[in-house]
Design a protein around this motif. Structure first.
Motif, mmCIF file in Angstrom:
data_model
loop_
_atom_site.group_PDB
_atom_site.id
_atom_site.type_symbol
_atom_site.label_atom_id
_atom_site.label_comp_id
_atom_site.label_asym_id
_atom_site.label_seq_id
_atom_site.Cartn_x
_atom_site.Cartn_y
_atom_site.Cartn_z
ATOM 1 N N GLN A 3 0.850 -0.975 0.048
ATOM 2 C CA GLN A 3 -0.020 0.121 -0.087
ATOM 3 C C GLN A 3 0.805 1.163 0.001
ATOM 4 O O GLN A 3 2.041 1.267 0.581
ATOM 5 C CB GLN A 3 -0.821 0.140 0.996
ATOM 6 C CG GLN A 3 -1.862 -0.990 1.366
ATOM 7 C CD GLN A 3 -3.135 -0.697 2.008
ATOM 8 O OE1 GLN A 3 -3.129 -0.085 3.017
ATOM 9 N NE2 GLN A 3 -4.445 -0.973 1.556
ATOM 10 N N PHE A 88 -8.951 8.203 -1.033
ATOM 11 C CA PHE A 88 -7.532 7.540 -1.274
ATOM 12 C C PHE A 88 -6.911 7.767 -2.632
ATOM 13 O O PHE A 88 -7.535 8.314 -3.531
ATOM 14 C CB PHE A 88 -8.357 6.279 -1.590
ATOM 15 C CG PHE A 88 -8.838 5.436 -0.705
ATOM 16 C CD1 PHE A 88 -10.487 5.297 -0.310
ATOM 17 C CD2 PHE A 88 -8.238 4.680 0.200
ATOM 18 C CE1 PHE A 88 -10.851 4.647 0.698
ATOM 19 C CE2 PHE A 88 -8.617 3.932 1.337
ATOM 20 C CZ PHE A 88 -10.130 3.816 1.517
ATOM 21 N N PHE A 103 -3.174 1.077 -3.815
ATOM 22 C CA PHE A 103 -3.949 2.287 -2.949
ATOM 23 C C PHE A 103 -3.278 2.549 -1.468
ATOM 24 O O PHE A 103 -2.383 1.714 -1.233
ATOM 25 C CB PHE A 103 -5.449 1.767 -2.574
ATOM 26 C CG PHE A 103 -6.437 1.934 -3.898
ATOM 27 C CD1 PHE A 103 -6.520 1.012 -4.751
ATOM 28 C CD2 PHE A 103 -7.316 2.839 -3.777
ATOM 29 C CE1 PHE A 103 -7.312 0.981 -5.782
ATOM 30 C CE2 PHE A 103 -8.272 3.059 -4.882
ATOM 31 C CZ PHE A 103 -8.298 2.069 -5.717
ATOM 32 N N GLY A 104 -3.489 3.840 -1.225
ATOM 33 C CA GLY A 104 -3.065 4.271 0.010
ATOM 34 C C GLY A 104 -4.063 3.703 1.082
ATOM 35 O O GLY A 104 -5.201 3.028 0.771
ATOM 36 N N GLN A 105 -4.004 3.888 2.201
ATOM 37 C CA GLN A 105 -4.823 3.416 3.519
ATOM 38 C C GLN A 105 -5.829 4.440 3.670
ATOM 39 O O GLN A 105 -6.859 4.371 4.439
ATOM 40 C CB GLN A 105 -4.076 3.388 4.840
ATOM 41 C CG GLN A 105 -3.037 2.134 4.688
ATOM 42 C CD GLN A 105 -2.072 1.782 5.646
ATOM 43 O OE1 GLN A 105 -1.749 2.739 6.341
ATOM 44 N NE2 GLN A 105 -1.977 0.530 6.294
ATOM 45 N N TYR B 35 -11.205 -6.196 -6.611
ATOM 46 C CA TYR B 35 -10.575 -5.485 -5.439
ATOM 47 C C TYR B 35 -11.050 -6.207 -4.206
ATOM 48 O O TYR B 35 -12.445 -6.261 -4.146
ATOM 49 C CB TYR B 35 -10.191 -4.104 -5.689
ATOM 50 C CG TYR B 35 -9.352 -3.231 -6.677
ATOM 51 C CD1 TYR B 35 -10.013 -3.075 -7.682
ATOM 52 C CD2 TYR B 35 -8.098 -2.995 -6.397
ATOM 53 C CE1 TYR B 35 -9.388 -2.596 -8.954
ATOM 54 C CE2 TYR B 35 -7.318 -2.547 -7.428
ATOM 55 C CZ TYR B 35 -7.942 -2.299 -8.750
ATOM 56 O OH TYR B 35 -7.387 -1.848 -9.528
ATOM 57 N N GLN B 37 -11.535 -5.072 -0.111
ATOM 58 C CA GLN B 37 -11.270 -3.966 0.700
ATOM 59 C C GLN B 37 -11.617 -4.423 2.125
ATOM 60 O O GLN B 37 -12.988 -4.531 2.411
ATOM 61 C CB GLN B 37 -12.095 -2.557 0.361
ATOM 62 C CG GLN B 37 -11.741 -1.389 1.178
ATOM 63 C CD GLN B 37 -12.264 -0.291 0.674
ATOM 64 O OE1 GLN B 37 -13.450 -0.122 0.072
ATOM 65 N NE2 GLN B 37 -11.874 0.827 1.153
ATOM 66 N N GLN B 41 -9.061 -0.129 5.458
ATOM 67 C CA GLN B 41 -7.793 -0.193 4.627
ATOM 68 C C GLN B 41 -8.371 0.242 2.996
ATOM 69 O O GLN B 41 -9.466 0.317 2.717
ATOM 70 C CB GLN B 41 -7.113 -1.679 4.558
ATOM 71 C CG GLN B 41 -6.639 -2.240 5.792
ATOM 72 C CD GLN B 41 -5.983 -3.423 5.817
ATOM 73 O OE1 GLN B 41 -5.606 -3.732 4.573
ATOM 74 N NE2 GLN B 41 -5.605 -3.968 6.845
ATOM 75 N N GLY B 42 -7.255 0.463 2.425
ATOM 76 C CA GLY B 42 -7.590 0.731 0.903
ATOM 77 C C GLY B 42 -7.831 -0.676 0.125
ATOM 78 O O GLY B 42 -7.395 -1.482 0.595
ATOM 79 N N PRO B 43 -8.436 -0.580 -1.032
ATOM 80 C CA PRO B 43 -8.635 -1.857 -1.789
ATOM 81 C C PRO B 43 -7.315 -2.405 -2.187
ATOM 82 O O PRO B 43 -6.339 -1.815 -2.303
ATOM 83 C CB PRO B 43 -9.276 -1.196 -2.884
ATOM 84 C CG PRO B 43 -10.124 -0.026 -2.373
ATOM 85 C CD PRO B 43 -9.261 0.582 -1.524
ATOM 86 N N GLN B 44 -7.417 -3.811 -2.262
ATOM 87 C CA GLN B 44 -6.314 -4.557 -2.844
ATOM 88 C C GLN B 44 -6.498 -5.296 -4.096
ATOM 89 O O GLN B 44 -7.655 -5.762 -4.082
ATOM 90 C CB GLN B 44 -5.944 -5.517 -1.459
ATOM 91 C CG GLN B 44 -5.407 -4.869 -0.294
ATOM 92 C CD GLN B 44 -4.034 -4.767 -0.244
ATOM 93 O OE1 GLN B 44 -3.273 -5.382 -1.185
ATOM 94 N NE2 GLN B 44 -3.522 -3.755 0.516
ATOM 95 N N PHE B 45 -5.812 -5.174 -4.901
ATOM 96 C CA PHE B 45 -6.002 -5.796 -6.144
ATOM 97 C C PHE B 45 -5.877 -7.218 -6.216
ATOM 98 O O PHE B 45 -4.983 -8.009 -5.442
ATOM 99 C CB PHE B 45 -4.725 -5.353 -7.031
ATOM 100 C CG PHE B 45 -4.909 -5.725 -8.463
ATOM 101 C CD1 PHE B 45 -3.814 -6.826 -8.904
ATOM 102 C CD2 PHE B 45 -5.541 -5.412 -9.443
ATOM 103 C CE1 PHE B 45 -3.800 -7.243 -10.296
ATOM 104 C CE2 PHE B 45 -5.804 -5.953 -10.892
ATOM 105 C CZ PHE B 45 -4.726 -6.898 -10.950
ATOM 106 N N LEU B 88 -15.362 -6.011 1.675
ATOM 107 C CA LEU B 88 -16.008 -5.494 0.767
ATOM 108 C C LEU B 88 -15.334 -5.595 -0.551
ATOM 109 O O LEU B 88 -14.197 -5.441 -0.834
ATOM 110 C CB LEU B 88 -16.231 -4.099 0.835
ATOM 111 C CG LEU B 88 -16.905 -3.053 -0.472
ATOM 112 C CD1 LEU B 88 -18.515 -3.570 -0.375
ATOM 113 C CD2 LEU B 88 -16.728 -1.630 -0.151
ATOM 114 N N LEU B 90 -14.901 -5.123 -4.515
ATOM 115 C CA LEU B 90 -15.499 -4.171 -5.266
ATOM 116 C C LEU B 90 -14.806 -4.528 -6.803
ATOM 117 O O LEU B 90 -13.924 -4.969 -7.018
ATOM 118 C CB LEU B 90 -14.334 -2.818 -4.901
ATOM 119 C CG LEU B 90 -14.819 -2.194 -3.770
ATOM 120 C CD1 LEU B 90 -13.727 -1.164 -3.224
ATOM 121 C CD2 LEU B 90 -15.903 -1.294 -3.989
#
Lengths: 113, 112
Positions: A3, A88, A103-105, B35, B37, B41-45, B88, B90
């Motif tokens: 991230q 984000f 993505f950032g946090q 993604y 999520q 936290q931010g989404p992870q691919f 979640l 996405l």
């Protein structure tokens, strides 16, 4: 997973104040994107940046693609209550990683009327 | 025009079960990405598909799989669900690989 380093993690501001947030990476990106996410919804694209040094505005929002290609900044001027949400940053490398966003946090923004 | 649509919006499963999530991209968009999520936290691919071919895969176990159909819609499948798969999910679409991705509102998956 990887991230980006996004700061600050949260902000509490008064309506009318300006806001700045930034995002840094140890890797170079070819594209920087900024999204806003409201509760129960998916991220909404705010600004896309494609060239190092690029400065782009969208209404009261202004974002910049850092010249090192390892950072990006987002400014919101004259904040209003509807600016509340999670912001984000996202970076995209080139080559075979075109479809992958990192993505950032997130920065949680609270605006007091 | 309709944005990215995902179904179902919410889903509750138990450990060990399998789940299929669906995504319809914006009309004309040929690239679909998935993604995960996790809260806070931010989404992870997870995956990206373009013209029905897998173009990218994130650091997720083989329990996760996906496919894209001729109409560019996509499905994400997760087998042998674990508690840690609660998140979640996405879906995002774009015209091409190098264009900005637009997200749906996601599927909230809860594992009991």
């Amino acid at each position: 997973g990887q991230q980006l380093n996004q700061s600050p993690q949260s902000m509490f501001i008064q309506e009318g104040e300006d806001v700045s947030m930034n995002c840094t990476s140890s890797s170079i990106f070819n594209t920087w994107l900024w999204y806003k996410q409201d509760p129960g919804e998916g991220p909404v694209l705010l600004i896309a940046l494609y060239k190092a040094g690029e400065l782009t505005s969208n209404g009261r929002l202004t974002a910049q693609f850092g010249i090192t290609r390892k950072d990006s900044f987002l400014n919101i001027s004259a904040s209003i209550p509807s600016d509340v949400g999670i912001y984000f940053c996202a970076g995209r490398a080139g080559g075979t990683s075109y479809g992958k966003l990192t993505f950032g946090q997130g920065t949680i923004l609270t605006v007091h009327p | 025009d309709a944005g990215v649509t995902q179904s179902p919006t919410h889903l509750i499963k138990t450990r060990g079960q399998q789940v299929t999530l669906r995504c319809s991209p914006i009309s004309g968009h040929k690239s679909v990405s998935w993604y995960q999520q996790v809260l806070g936290q931010g989404p992870q691919f997870i995956f990206q598909y373009y013209e029905k071919e897998e173009r990218g895969r994130g650091n997720f176990p083989d329990r996760f799989s996906a496919r894209q159909f001729p109409n560019y819609s996509s499905e994400l499948n997760v087998n042998a669900l674990l508690l840690g798969d609660s998140a979640l999910y996405l879906c995002a679409s774009s015209l091409r690989d190098d264009q900005p991705q637009h997200f749906g509102d996601g599927t909230r998956l809860s594992i009991l």
